[in-house]
Write an enzyme that holds these catalytic residues in place. Structure first.
Site, short mmCIF file in Angstrom:
data_model
loop_
_atom_site.label_atom_id
_atom_site.label_comp_id
_atom_site.label_asym_id
_atom_site.label_seq_id
_atom_site.Cartn_x
_atom_site.Cartn_y
_atom_site.Cartn_z
N ASP A 1 -9.87 -4.26 -4.92
CA ASP A 1 -9.12 -3.15 -4.34
C ASP A 1 -9.23 -1.95 -5.27
O ASP A 1 -8.93 -2.05 -6.46
CB ASP A 1 -7.64 -3.58 -4.22
CG ASP A 1 -6.77 -2.56 -3.52
OD1 ASP A 1 -7.21 -1.43 -3.28
OD2 ASP A 1 -5.61 -2.91 -3.21
N SER B 1 0.83 -1.19 0.00
CA SER B 1 0.00 0.00 0.00
C SER B 1 0.88 1.26 0.00
O SER B 1 1.68 1.44 -0.91
CB SER B 1 -0.97 -0.05 1.18
OG SER B 1 -1.99 0.91 1.03
N HIS C 1 -7.89 -5.35 -0.50
CA HIS C 1 -6.70 -4.66 -0.04
C HIS C 1 -6.39 -5.11 1.39
O HIS C 1 -7.27 -5.27 2.22
CB HIS C 1 -6.97 -3.15 -0.06
CG HIS C 1 -5.77 -2.31 0.18
ND1 HIS C 1 -4.89 -1.96 -0.83
CD2 HIS C 1 -5.29 -1.74 1.32
CE1 HIS C 1 -3.93 -1.20 -0.32
NE2 HIS C 1 -4.14 -1.05 0.97
#
Length: 314
Positions: free
Chosen positions: A256, A161, A286
Site C-alpha cells: 500500500d 483509508s 490497500h
C-alpha cells in the site's frame, strides 16, 4: 518492500474479480459518478453472505447536508457498547453500503452495535463537511442514541483509508474541545498525510496493487481545494499533536502506498505516550479488509478489531 509480492490468495481473488467484471472505480479514467457506481457494484459483490444481525435500522441526523446512519444491532440485551466505522474511498467514493458484510461480522462477533454513515463526499462537499458530520454522529451516539440501545459511555470510532483520517481527526477535535470521547480509535491503512515522497509511495505508488500516488493526489486535490490545507493538522492529522488520545489500534497493508502513513503514526503515538498496537499485514493491498469472504488475512484483521473492541469497551 523491495520483494513485495501479493499472497496467492490475493492473486486468486483478483482473478475472480476479473472474471466477474468487478473493480473499484478509477477516478483517473472515469467521471466521478461512474467511479462511484463501479465501486458500489464491487462492494455489493463483496458484501454477499456473512452473518445476519438482530436488526438493521437507519436514522438521519439534521446536519448540512443531512447525514444517514445505519445501525447494526446484534442479538444481545440491554444498552450496548457501540463502534462507529467510517468508510474509505478517498473522501470521494463509497457509500452507506461500504463494508456492509464486515460491519455485520463485527457486530455479531463482538456482540456490540456497529454504526456506519453516509458522509458527504468531495468534490461536491470538500473539507470540512465530512469531519463535521462525523463529529455530529459521535456526539449523537454519546448523548442522544439511547432509544437505539446505544451505551453512550462505551464508544469506539474507526475508519479505513480516508475514513481513518476522519476518525483520527474527530478524536483530536473532541480532545481539543475537552469533550468526552471514544475509548478506542481504530485507524486502518489511514490516509493521514498528503506527503507523497515517502518510501512506500516511491516503491508502491505506481498502481500495480490498485491504489496509486496519482489517485491519492486526485483525492486530496478534490477534498482540499486550498492546497495550503494539506499541511493543516485539522485536515491531515498525521501533522497534529497526538498526546491525550485514547487507546489506538493501527492496521496497515504491506502492498500500500499509504503504508508509511501508518508507520509514521505508530512512531508519533509512541513519542506522545499514547497506548496503541500496530499490525502490518504482509502480502495484501490497500482495501483488503472488505474481502473477508476470500482472504484469510482480512478475517485475521477483523478478529484483531473485535478483540480490541472487547478489551476497550467490555
Amino acid at each position: 518492500m523491495t520483494n513485495a509480492k501479493p499472497d496467492p490468495e490475493v492473486l486468486a481473488a483478483q482473478e475472480q474479480f476479473q472474471r466477474e467484471g468487478l473493480a473499484a472505480g478509477d477516478v483517473l479514467t472515469q467521471p466521478v459518478e461512474e467511479a462511484r457506481a463501479a465501486t458500489r457494484r464491487f462492494q455489493a459483490w463483496l458484501n454477499q453472505g456473512g452473518p445476519q444481525v438482530a436488526s438493521v435500522t437507519e436514522h438521519v441526523l439534521g446536519t448540512t447536508p443531512p447525514l444517514q446512519l445505519r445501525i447494526y444491532r446484534p442479538a444481545a440485551e440491554g444498552p450496548l457498547p457501540t463502534y462507529l466505522h467510517i468508510h474509505g474511498g478517498g473522501f470521494a467514493l463509497g457509500s452507506l453500503d461500504a463494508l456492509d458484510r464486515w460491519k455485520r461480522e463485527i457486530a455479531a462477533e463482538a456482540g456490540m452495535i456497529v454504526v456506519g454513515l453516509d458522509y458527504a463526499l468531495a468534490p461536491e462537499h470538500p473539507y470540512p463537511a465530512a469531519i463535521d458530520q462525523v463529529l455530529a454522529a459521535l456526539r449523537w451516539l454519546r448523548d442522544g442514541a439511547t432509544e437505539f440501545g446505544v451505551d453512550g459511555r462505551r464508544l469506539a470510532v474507526g475508519g479505513d483509508s480516508a475514513g481513518g483520517n476522519l476518525a483520527l481527526g474527530a478524536l483530536l477535535r473532541l480532545r481539543d474541545a475537552g469533550e468526552a470521547g471514544p475509548r478506542l480509535g481504530a485507524i486502518i491503512y489511514g490516509m493521514l498525510s498528503a506527503a507523497h515522497d515517502t518510501p512506500s509511495h516511491r516503491e508502491l505508488g505506481d498502481g500495480r496493487f490498485g491504489l496509486s500516488t496519482a489517485k491519492l493526489d486526485w483525492f486530496w486535490t478534490r477534498y482540499l481545494p486550498d492546497a495550503a490545507l494539506r499541511q493543516d493538522p485539522a485536515a491531515a492529522p498525521l501533522h497534529a499533536e497526538l498526546a491525550g488520545l485514547p487507546e489506538m489500534l493501527l492496521q496497515a497493508a504491506a502492498l500500500d502506498p499509504l503504508l508509511d502513513d501508518t508507520l509514521n503514526l505508530d512512531r508519533r503515538l509512541t513519542a506522545a505516550g499514547v497506548p496503541h498496537a500496530m499490525t502490518v499485514y504482509p502480502g495484501v493491498p490497500h482495501g483488503f479488509i472488505g474481502q473477508t469472504a476470500v482472504l484469510e488475512k482480512a478475517r485475521a484483521a477483523r478478529a484483531e478489531v473485535v478483540a480490541a473492541l472487547r478489551r476497550a469497551l467490555g
